[in-house]
Design a protein around this motif. Structure first.
Motif, PDB file in Angstrom:
ATOM      1  N   GLY A  87       0.800  -1.216   0.081  1.00 35.09           N
ATOM      2  CA  GLY A  87       0.259  -0.117  -0.109  1.00 35.09           C
ATOM      3  C   GLY A  87       0.809   1.309   0.072  1.00 35.09           C
ATOM      4  O   GLY A  87       0.199   2.253   0.113  1.00 35.09           O
ATOM      5  N   LYS A  88       2.145   1.329   0.073  1.00 31.72           N
ATOM      6  CA  LYS A  88       3.132   2.545  -0.053  1.00 31.72           C
ATOM      7  C   LYS A  88       3.053   2.878  -1.710  1.00 31.72           C
ATOM      8  O   LYS A  88       3.143   2.117  -2.375  1.00 31.72           O
ATOM      9  CB  LYS A  88       4.350   1.984   0.415  1.00 31.72           C
ATOM     10  CG  LYS A  88       4.551   1.914   2.133  1.00 31.72           C
ATOM     11  CD  LYS A  88       5.823   1.079   2.424  1.00 31.72           C
ATOM     12  CE  LYS A  88       6.769   2.262   1.890  1.00 31.72           C
ATOM     13  NZ  LYS A  88       8.268   1.870   2.395  1.00 31.72           N
ATOM     14  N   GLN A  89       2.835   4.038  -1.677  1.00 28.60           N
ATOM     15  CA  GLN A  89       2.830   4.652  -2.985  1.00 28.60           C
ATOM     16  C   GLN A  89       4.215   4.934  -3.421  1.00 28.60           C
ATOM     17  O   GLN A  89       5.088   5.413  -2.795  1.00 28.60           O
ATOM     18  CB  GLN A  89       2.102   6.030  -2.822  1.00 28.60           C
ATOM     19  CG  GLN A  89       1.815   6.800  -4.358  1.00 28.60           C
ATOM     20  CD  GLN A  89       1.023   7.920  -4.308  1.00 28.60           C
ATOM     21  OE1 GLN A  89       0.690   8.433  -3.151  1.00 28.60           O
ATOM     22  NE2 GLN A  89       0.418   8.388  -5.259  1.00 28.60           N
ATOM     23  N   ILE A  90       4.384   4.537  -4.795  1.00 31.31           N
ATOM     24  CA  ILE A  90       5.818   4.939  -5.723  1.00 31.31           C
ATOM     25  C   ILE A  90       5.828   6.624  -5.547  1.00 31.31           C
ATOM     26  O   ILE A  90       4.857   6.862  -6.112  1.00 31.31           O
ATOM     27  CB  ILE A  90       5.937   4.361  -6.894  1.00 31.31           C
ATOM     28  CG1 ILE A  90       5.881   2.531  -6.440  1.00 31.31           C
ATOM     29  CG2 ILE A  90       7.405   4.237  -7.310  1.00 31.31           C
ATOM     30  CD1 ILE A  90       6.603   2.033  -5.614  1.00 31.31           C
ATOM     31  N   PRO A  91       7.036   7.206  -5.492  1.00 28.02           N
ATOM     32  CA  PRO A  91       7.103   8.626  -5.639  1.00 28.02           C
ATOM     33  C   PRO A  91       6.937   9.209  -6.955  1.00 28.02           C
ATOM     34  O   PRO A  91       6.110  10.466  -7.067  1.00 28.02           O
ATOM     35  CB  PRO A  91       8.355   8.940  -5.139  1.00 28.02           C
ATOM     36  CG  PRO A  91       9.196   7.700  -5.147  1.00 28.02           C
ATOM     37  CD  PRO A  91       8.241   6.544  -5.172  1.00 28.02           C
ATOM     38  N   ARG A  92       6.853   8.714  -8.197  1.00 25.13           N
ATOM     39  CA  ARG A  92       6.493   9.202  -9.401  1.00 25.13           C
ATOM     40  C   ARG A  92       5.580   8.646 -10.094  1.00 25.13           C
ATOM     41  O   ARG A  92       5.146   7.490  -9.854  1.00 25.13           O
ATOM     42  CB  ARG A  92       7.821   9.632  -9.971  1.00 25.13           C
ATOM     43  CG  ARG A  92       8.534   8.311 -10.651  1.00 25.13           C
ATOM     44  CD  ARG A  92       9.589   8.421 -11.375  1.00 25.13           C
ATOM     45  NE  ARG A  92       9.392   7.775 -12.305  1.00 25.13           N
ATOM     46  CZ  ARG A  92      10.563   7.749 -13.329  1.00 25.13           C
ATOM     47  NH1 ARG A  92      11.561   8.261 -13.263  1.00 25.13           N
ATOM     48  NH2 ARG A  92      10.427   6.836 -14.396  1.00 25.13           N
ATOM     49  N   GLN A  93       4.993   8.984 -11.317  1.00 20.79           N
ATOM     50  CA  GLN A  93       4.233   8.486 -12.016  1.00 20.79           C
ATOM     51  C   GLN A  93       4.856   7.826 -13.086  1.00 20.79           C
ATOM     52  O   GLN A  93       6.008   8.190 -13.637  1.00 20.79           O
ATOM     53  CB  GLN A  93       3.201   9.614 -12.801  1.00 20.79           C
ATOM     54  CG  GLN A  93       2.166  10.157 -11.800  1.00 20.79           C
ATOM     55  CD  GLN A  93       1.284  10.759 -12.503  1.00 20.79           C
ATOM     56  OE1 GLN A  93       1.378  11.285 -13.798  1.00 20.79           O
ATOM     57  NE2 GLN A  93       0.266  11.087 -11.662  1.00 20.79           N
ATOM     58  N   TRP A  94       4.382   6.613 -13.840  1.00 14.20           N
ATOM     59  CA  TRP A  94       4.883   5.778 -14.883  1.00 14.20           C
ATOM     60  C   TRP A  94       4.245   5.821 -15.998  1.00 14.20           C
ATOM     61  O   TRP A  94       2.914   5.586 -15.923  1.00 14.20           O
ATOM     62  CB  TRP A  94       5.292   4.284 -14.220  1.00 14.20           C
ATOM     63  CG  TRP A  94       6.042   4.265 -12.930  1.00 14.20           C
ATOM     64  CD1 TRP A  94       5.574   4.652 -11.718  1.00 14.20           C
ATOM     65  CD2 TRP A  94       7.326   4.167 -12.989  1.00 14.20           C
ATOM     66  NE1 TRP A  94       6.729   4.521 -10.965  1.00 14.20           N
ATOM     67  CE2 TRP A  94       7.974   4.345 -11.740  1.00 14.20           C
ATOM     68  CE3 TRP A  94       8.205   3.985 -14.086  1.00 14.20           C
ATOM     69  CZ2 TRP A  94       9.335   4.138 -11.204  1.00 14.20           C
ATOM     70  CZ3 TRP A  94       9.594   3.888 -13.672  1.00 14.20           C
ATOM     71  CH2 TRP A  94      10.122   4.093 -12.216  1.00 14.20           C
ATOM     72  N   ASN A  95       4.985   5.889 -17.117  1.00 10.87           N
ATOM     73  CA  ASN A  95       4.133   5.771 -18.432  1.00 10.87           C
ATOM     74  C   ASN A  95       3.925   4.387 -18.686  1.00 10.87           C
ATOM     75  O   ASN A  95       4.685   3.480 -18.354  1.00 10.87           O
ATOM     76  CB  ASN A  95       5.151   6.381 -19.485  1.00 10.87           C
ATOM     77  CG  ASN A  95       4.626   6.710 -21.062  1.00 10.87           C
ATOM     78  OD1 ASN A  95       4.125   5.665 -21.247  1.00 10.87           O
ATOM     79  ND2 ASN A  95       4.543   7.726 -21.465  1.00 10.87           N
ATOM     80  N   ALA A  96       2.724   4.220 -19.503  1.00  8.06           N
ATOM     81  CA  ALA A  96       2.519   2.884 -19.901  1.00  8.06           C
ATOM     82  C   ALA A  96       3.392   1.937 -20.835  1.00  8.06           C
ATOM     83  O   ALA A  96       3.458   0.925 -20.879  1.00  8.06           O
ATOM     84  CB  ALA A  96       1.117   2.763 -20.721  1.00  8.06           C
ATOM     85  N   HIS A  97       4.374   2.781 -21.422  1.00 11.16           N
ATOM     86  CA  HIS A  97       5.277   2.078 -22.162  1.00 11.16           C
ATOM     87  C   HIS A  97       6.297   1.390 -21.377  1.00 11.16           C
ATOM     88  O   HIS A  97       6.874   0.401 -21.485  1.00 11.16           O
ATOM     89  CB  HIS A  97       6.138   3.298 -22.863  1.00 11.16           C
ATOM     90  CG  HIS A  97       7.223   2.774 -23.636  1.00 11.16           C
ATOM     91  ND1 HIS A  97       6.995   2.036 -25.057  1.00 11.16           N
ATOM     92  CD2 HIS A  97       8.447   2.661 -23.528  1.00 11.16           C
ATOM     93  CE1 HIS A  97       8.213   1.671 -25.464  1.00 11.16           C
ATOM     94  NE2 HIS A  97       9.302   2.062 -24.551  1.00 11.16           N
ATOM     95  N   HIS A  98       6.585   1.875 -19.996  1.00  9.98           N
ATOM     96  CA  HIS A  98       7.473   1.137 -19.134  1.00  9.98           C
ATOM     97  C   HIS A  98       6.819   0.232 -18.018  1.00  9.98           C
ATOM     98  O   HIS A  98       7.407  -0.220 -17.233  1.00  9.98           O
ATOM     99  CB  HIS A  98       8.210   2.189 -18.216  1.00  9.98           C
ATOM    100  CG  HIS A  98       9.016   2.982 -19.263  1.00  9.98           C
ATOM    101  ND1 HIS A  98      10.094   2.834 -19.616  1.00  9.98           N
ATOM    102  CD2 HIS A  98       8.836   4.507 -19.536  1.00  9.98           C
ATOM    103  CE1 HIS A  98      10.679   3.850 -20.511  1.00  9.98           C
ATOM    104  NE2 HIS A  98       9.647   4.816 -20.225  1.00  9.98           N
ATOM    105  N   LEU A  99       5.365  -0.092 -18.150  1.00  4.19           N
ATOM    106  CA  LEU A  99       4.713  -1.196 -17.615  1.00  4.19           C
ATOM    107  C   LEU A  99       4.187  -2.127 -18.213  1.00  4.19           C
ATOM    108  O   LEU A  99       3.965  -2.154 -19.548  1.00  4.19           O
ATOM    109  CB  LEU A  99       3.470  -0.344 -16.993  1.00  4.19           C
ATOM    110  CG  LEU A  99       3.652   0.927 -15.996  1.00  4.19           C
ATOM    111  CD1 LEU A  99       2.444   1.678 -15.694  1.00  4.19           C
ATOM    112  CD2 LEU A  99       4.362   0.515 -14.878  1.00  4.19           C
TER     113      LEU A  99
END
Length: 104
Positions: A87-99
């Protein structure tokens, strides 16, 4: 001399039109074949590991993907906010290309 300059202007305009037409054809070709990745909040995801890894030397045997993570919300235009399984949030947003979707 003036006649030659007028001919150059005409050729330049023809070239610009030809290049623009070619670029539009390339764009339509690409747009037909691109796969849009859209994920929903709650989906399990993996993210590329080399993005967060330090830059000093690459190890061949390191995993290419990290995770699993849970999508907490969509940031628009293909970006997502991830949470760990705790449940800890990752600090930045990620683009769908890298997921990539994770299938347990």
């Amino acid at each position: 001399m003036k006649l030659n300059l007028d001919l150059f202007e005409g050729e330049r305009e023809k070239t610009i039109i030809r290049v623009t037409s070619y670029q539009q054809q390339l764009k339509s070709y690409y747009d037909k074949r691109v796969k849009v990745r859209q994920f929903q909040p709650g989906d399990l995801m993996l993210r590329k590991a080399f993005i967060t890894a330090p830059r000093h030397g690459s190890k061949k045997m390191n995993p290419n993907w990290e995770g699993p993570y849970v999508i907490s919300r969509s940031g628009g235009r293909g970006s997502y906010t991830l949470d760990t399984m705790d449940g800890k949030q990752i600090p930045r947003q990620w683009n769908a290309h890298h997921l990539r979707k994770y299938y347990p």
